[in-house]
Structures are given as structure tokens and as C-alpha cells.
Enzyme design. Structure first.
Site, PDB file in Angstrom:
ATOM      1  N   CYS A 111       0.828  -1.204   0.000  1.00  0.00           N
ATOM      2  CA  CYS A 111       0.000   0.000   0.000  1.00  0.00           C
ATOM      3  C   CYS A 111       0.865   1.257   0.000  1.00  0.00           C
ATOM      4  O   CYS A 111       1.385   1.676   1.046  1.00  0.00           O
ATOM      5  CB  CYS A 111      -0.935  -0.022   1.215  1.00  0.00           C
ATOM      6  N   CYS A 144      -0.462   4.124   2.110  1.00  0.00           N
ATOM      7  CA  CYS A 144      -0.281   3.904   3.553  1.00  0.00           C
ATOM      8  C   CYS A 144       1.175   4.115   3.959  1.00  0.00           C
ATOM      9  O   CYS A 144       1.450   4.733   4.981  1.00  0.00           O
ATOM     10  CB  CYS A 144      -0.659   2.471   3.933  1.00  0.00           C
ATOM     11  N   ASP A 145       2.099   3.577   3.180  1.00  0.00           N
ATOM     12  CA  ASP A 145       3.485   3.484   3.654  1.00  0.00           C
ATOM     13  C   ASP A 145       4.492   4.344   2.892  1.00  0.00           C
ATOM     14  O   ASP A 145       5.655   4.436   3.301  1.00  0.00           O
ATOM     15  CB  ASP A 145       3.942   2.013   3.603  1.00  0.00           C
TER      16      ASP A 145
HETATM   17  C1  LIG Z   1       0.264  -3.983   5.333  1.00  0.00           C
HETATM   18  C2  LIG Z   1      -0.912  -3.030   5.241  1.00  0.00           C
HETATM   19  C3  LIG Z   1      -0.766  -1.756   5.759  1.00  0.00           C
HETATM   20  C4  LIG Z   1      -1.846  -0.872   5.701  1.00  0.00           C
HETATM   21  N1  LIG Z   1      -1.684   0.366   6.240  1.00  0.00           N
HETATM   22  C5  LIG Z   1      -2.716   1.226   6.238  1.00  0.00           C
HETATM   23  C6  LIG Z   1      -2.591   2.518   6.817  1.00  0.00           C
HETATM   24  O1  LIG Z   1      -1.535   2.893   7.334  1.00  0.00           O
HETATM   25  N2  LIG Z   1      -3.679   3.325   6.763  1.00  0.00           N
HETATM   26  C7  LIG Z   1      -4.859   2.947   6.192  1.00  0.00           C
HETATM   27  O2  LIG Z   1      -5.812   3.727   6.208  1.00  0.00           O
HETATM   28  N3  LIG Z   1      -4.999   1.742   5.623  1.00  0.00           N
HETATM   29  C8  LIG Z   1      -3.966   0.881   5.632  1.00  0.00           C
HETATM   30  N4  LIG Z   1      -4.097  -0.350   5.042  1.00  0.00           N
HETATM   31  C9  LIG Z   1      -5.366  -0.677   4.383  1.00  0.00           C
HETATM   32  C10 LIG Z   1      -6.390  -1.068   5.466  1.00  0.00           C
HETATM   33  O3  LIG Z   1      -5.837  -2.066   6.271  1.00  0.00           O
HETATM   34  C11 LIG Z   1      -7.688  -1.541   4.826  1.00  0.00           C
HETATM   35  O4  LIG Z   1      -8.190  -0.549   3.969  1.00  0.00           O
HETATM   36  C12 LIG Z   1      -8.720  -1.837   5.904  1.00  0.00           C
HETATM   37  O5  LIG Z   1      -8.224  -2.755   6.848  1.00  0.00           O
HETATM   38  C13 LIG Z   1     -10.011  -2.391   5.289  1.00  0.00           C
HETATM   39  O6  LIG Z   1     -10.871  -2.670   6.322  1.00  0.00           O
HETATM   40  P1  LIG Z   1     -12.079  -3.703   6.182  1.00  0.00           P
HETATM   41  O7  LIG Z   1     -12.763  -3.639   7.500  1.00  0.00           O
HETATM   42  O8  LIG Z   1     -12.847  -3.415   4.977  1.00  0.00           O
HETATM   43  O9  LIG Z   1     -11.447  -5.125   5.963  1.00  0.00           O
HETATM   44  P2  LIG Z   1     -10.191  -5.931   6.498  1.00  0.00           P
HETATM   45  O10 LIG Z   1      -9.311  -5.127   7.383  1.00  0.00           O
HETATM   46  O11 LIG Z   1      -9.608  -6.564   5.293  1.00  0.00           O
HETATM   47  O12 LIG Z   1     -10.864  -7.045   7.411  1.00  0.00           O
HETATM   48  C14 LIG Z   1     -11.620  -8.065   6.847  1.00  0.00           C
HETATM   49  C15 LIG Z   1     -12.141  -8.930   7.950  1.00  0.00           C
HETATM   50  O13 LIG Z   1     -13.056  -9.889   7.414  1.00  0.00           O
HETATM   51  C16 LIG Z   1     -12.825 -11.132   8.023  1.00  0.00           C
HETATM   52  N5  LIG Z   1     -13.330 -12.192   7.154  1.00  0.00           N
HETATM   53  C17 LIG Z   1     -12.979 -12.508   5.887  1.00  0.00           C
HETATM   54  N6  LIG Z   1     -13.653 -13.584   5.451  1.00  0.00           N
HETATM   55  C18 LIG Z   1     -14.477 -13.959   6.488  1.00  0.00           C
HETATM   56  C19 LIG Z   1     -15.407 -15.008   6.691  1.00  0.00           C
HETATM   57  N7  LIG Z   1     -15.645 -15.903   5.745  1.00  0.00           N
HETATM   58  N8  LIG Z   1     -16.056 -15.089   7.881  1.00  0.00           N
HETATM   59  C20 LIG Z   1     -15.843 -14.176   8.848  1.00  0.00           C
HETATM   60  N9  LIG Z   1     -14.959 -13.150   8.716  1.00  0.00           N
HETATM   61  C21 LIG Z   1     -14.281 -13.067   7.554  1.00  0.00           C
HETATM   62  C22 LIG Z   1     -11.319 -11.173   8.240  1.00  0.00           C
HETATM   63  O14 LIG Z   1     -10.974 -12.134   9.239  1.00  0.00           O
HETATM   64  C23 LIG Z   1     -11.078  -9.732   8.687  1.00  0.00           C
HETATM   65  O15 LIG Z   1     -11.292  -9.616  10.064  1.00  0.00           O
HETATM   66  C24 LIG Z   1      -3.053  -1.260   5.085  1.00  0.00           C
HETATM   67  C25 LIG Z   1      -3.183  -2.546   4.549  1.00  0.00           C
HETATM   68  C26 LIG Z   1      -2.129  -3.434   4.642  1.00  0.00           C
HETATM   69  C27 LIG Z   1      -2.282  -4.821   4.080  1.00  0.00           C
END
Ligand SMILES: Cc1cc2nc3c(=O)[nH]c(=O)nc-3n(C[C@H](O)[C@H](O)[C@H](O)COP(=O)(O)OP(=O)(O)OC[C@H]3O[C@@H](n4cnc5c(N)ncnc54)[C@H](O)[C@@H]3O)c2cc1C
Length: 316
Positions: A136, A139-140
Site C-alpha cells: 500500500c 499507507c506506507d
Molecule cells: C500492510 C498493510 C498496511 C496498511 N496500512 C494502512 C494505513 O496505514 N492506513 C490505512 O488507512 N490503511 C492501511 N491499510 C489498508 C487497510 O488495512 C484496509 O483498507 C482496511 O483494513 C479495510 O478494512 P475492512 O474492515 O474493509 O477489511 P479488512 O481489514 O480486510 O478485514 C476483513 C475482515 O473480514 C474477516 N473475514 C474474511 N472472510 C471472512 C469469513 N468468511 N467469515 C468471517 N470473517 C471473515 C477477516 O478475518 C477480517 O477480520 C493497510 C493494509 C495493509 C495490508
């Protein structure tokens, strides 16, 4: 055996899921949240989150997610560490199966299952995760101000991330597998016209190099000539795409060609009334914690409105 009944079921424990839980719980809807296999979601894989408003000194990703969980639980969210293995949205209430055995009946469902960044699959990538390897740039990128970095990919994301990084970093090496890019013409032009982006055509990454301090370089190989080169870089960015976690909803929930859930613009409504999608699972553009949290809030408000309308239907 009678199935457990839930008013608001939230699938996923990233910023989108927990924000939906906070709002639904404070609205008195006693939500149940299933964490899935990655409790806390993608942010648990990063140390420093510096762009989430409200943390002037930044926050450690796992800590932020523990705080979000506590906040959701404080208002009565029930958090369960289970995986949803199948859904049946053909009748009402909806049926959701966890861990292939237990069935839960839900009056509304908020899908917050996120997306997973694709990686190359080389061991050094894992070794230097959080120590120079990132999926990302937004992000980084800031951590690599004034430094040389590499970006892998050939699509719009790779072009976008390279131009974004070119404004922060001294030089960007764009590693492209073939002799052309898949990005739109306009994005390609932008890349080619940026003086501090060097494109390495027909190239793939053999190894990411580094020491205890993190990434120090990348060894790439040209598939046409066999020539190997060592790039001196401190950041290595993957921009080869994301996979939305939507396999269990295939054929039930409408998605785009990449598998992202389609929502009605300006809302979180899916094609199934009473089922909402929030966060990265329905967002192929922004993919940030704050946007995920924002749509999580929308999802809870949409679910609340749906349930209120259902209740009114029953009264009349
Ligand atoms: C290395 C890294 C660094 C990042 N740094 C930043 C940053 O500094 N700032 C920023 O704003 N964003 C950052 N991001 C992006 C950010 O993490 C995502 O945009 C954000 O986490 C998305 O949130 P979400 O809740 O949509 O899903 P996610 O965080 O992807 O969470 C998805 C959830 O769904 C669950 N899940 C999936 N399938 C199932 C299932 N079948 N049953 C039950 N649960 C399930 C998973 O276990 C997880 O808990 C980063 C991403 C990465 C990979």
C-alpha cells in the site's frame, strides 16, 4: 435444535466491521460480529498507522484494532472468533453457517470481509514484511521520503502507486513483467513522462535483499536477455492487485468482474434487501482504514433503517 437469532450480524472484524458494530450496538441492536480467520483484519499486519485521524503520534495497527474491538464490546457487541463458511440469503430471516456446522438466523447482515493484497510468493517478501515490503503506497509511501523504492505491477494500480511515490521518493523503479503495461494509456503516459520513474521492462523479481534494518535492494532478472540487476532500494511495493474476500457470496450477491461487491451508489445496499456491504470488500478504489470505517458507519445506519421499516411492516 433452534438456531441462534440475531438482529444485526456483522461478518468481518476490520475497521469497517467494528465501526458498523459500534453504531449498531449504540442503536440498541445488539449486534453479533464474526471475526473470521484474521481477527482485526489487514491492519494487524502493519506496525505504523499514521493517517487515521485522531492519533497525532500514529498508532500501532494491532493496538488500533484491539481498541476498536473494546469500543464495540463496550456498547454490547458480541464478538465471536468464528469463520462464516456459507450463507443462504434466499429466505428471510437470512441463514449464515459458521465453521461448517452452526447456523445463525439474521434479520440483517453487514458484509465486511475485506480484501487481501496479492503477493509474489517469494520467501524474502515475507521476511521483510513491515521492514520495507508493502502492498500500500498511500499507507506506507511517506516512510520512504527521499529514498529509492521499487514498485511491482503493470496495471492502473501500479501506475498510480508509482506516480504517487515519485512525488515522495528520490527514484521509483517500476518492475514490469512484460514489454507493455496493462494500465490505461493515460496512466502509462503519466508514468513514462515522470523523470524519476525508471521502468524495467520484461523483468521479474528474483529476490528482495536486506538485513536486520530492512530492505536494501531487489534482484531482478530480464526474461528476454537473462540479465540480472540489483536495484538499490529501501522500499518494495507490491501493486499486483487485491482479491476481495467474497468467495462465499458468489452467485448470491452481485459483484463486479474482480469479485468486489456492488452496492447501490451512495449507500451500502446490495442486491439482497437487508444485506449490506462495507469496507474494502465493496471498494476497489480507496481501500483505506478511514474509508472502511466510514462505510461501516453507513452500513449500520442502513441496517437500522431496514429493520425499522420491517418492524413497521409487521405492525400494520
Ligand atoms: C500492510 C498493510 C498496511 C496498511 N496500512 C494502512 C494505513 O496505514 N492506513 C490505512 O488507512 N490503511 C492501511 N491499510 C489498508 C487497510 O488495512 C484496509 O483498507 C482496511 O483494513 C479495510 O478494512 P475492512 O474492515 O474493509 O477489511 P479488512 O481489514 O480486510 O478485514 C476483513 C475482515 O473480514 C474477516 N473475514 C474474511 N472472510 C471472512 C469469513 N468468511 N467469515 C468471517 N470473517 C471473515 C477477516 O478475518 C477480517 O477480520 C493497510 C493494509 C495493509 C495490508
Amino acid at each position: 435444535m433452534t438456531a441462534e437469532k440475531v438482529k444485526v450480524l456483522i461478518i468481518g472484524s476490520g475497521p469497517a466491521g467494528y465501526t458498523a458494530a459500534i453504531y449498531a450496538a449504540r442503536a440498541g441492536l445488539s449486534p453479533v460480529l464474526f471475526t473470521g480467520g484474521q481477527p482485526g483484519g489487514q491492519l494487524t499486519t502493519t506496525n505504523d498507522v499514521e493517517n487515521f485521524p485522531g492519533y497525532p503520534e500514529g498508532i500501532n495497527g494491532p493496538q488500533m484494532m484491539i481498541d476498536l474491538q473494546k469500543q464495540a464490546e463496550r456498547f454490547g457487541t458480541k464478538v465471536e472468533f468464528v469463520l462464516v463458511t456459507s450463507v443462504d440469503f434466499s429466505g428471510y430471516p437470512f441463514k449464515v453457517t459458521v465453521d461448517e456446522k452452526k447456523v445463525i438466523e439474521a434479520e440483517s447482515v453487514i458484509i465486511a470481509t475485506g480484501a487481501t493484497a496479492k503477493y509474489l510468493g517469494i520467501p524474502s517478501e515475507e521476511k521483510f514484511a513491515n521492514k520495507g515490503v508493502s502492498a500500500c503506497a498511500v499507507c506506507d509511501g511517506y516512510f520512504y521520503r527521499g529514498k529509492e523504492v521499487a514498485v511491482v505491477g503493470a496495471g492502473d494500480s501500479a501506475a498510480e502507486e508509482s506516480t504517487y511515490l515519485s512525488k515522495l521518493c528520490s527514484k521509483v523503479h517500476l518492475i514490469v513483467r512484460r514489454d507493455e503495461m496493462r494500465a490505461s494509456k493515460i496512466m502509462q503516459q503519466r508514468v513514462l513522462n515522470t523523470p524519476n520513474i525508471e521502468v524495467h521492462w520484461n523483468s521479474s523479481t528474483e529476490e528482495i535483499l536486506g538485513d536486520e534494518s530492512g530492505v536494501t535492494g531487489a534482484r531482478i532478472v530480464n526474461s528476454k536477455t537473462g540479465e540480472k540487476k540489483e536495484l538499490s532500494v529501501q522500499g518494495f511495493f507490491l501493486a499486483i492487485g487485491h482479491k476481495p474476500n467474497t468467495d462465499i457470496f458468489k452467485g448470491v450477491i452481485t459483484m463486479d468482474e474482480a469479485g468486489y461487491i456492488k452496492v447501490v451508489p451512495g449507500s451500502t445496499a446490495t442486491n439482497v434487501e437487508g444485506v449490506f456491504a462495507v469496507g474494502d470488500v465493496a471498494d476497489r478504489v480507496y481501500r483505506q482504514a478511514i474509508t472502511a470505517a466510514g462505510t461501516g458507519c453507513m452500513g449500520a445506519l442502513d441496517a437500522e433503517k431496514f429493520l425499522a421499516a420491517k418492524e413497521a411492516e409487521l405492525v400494520h
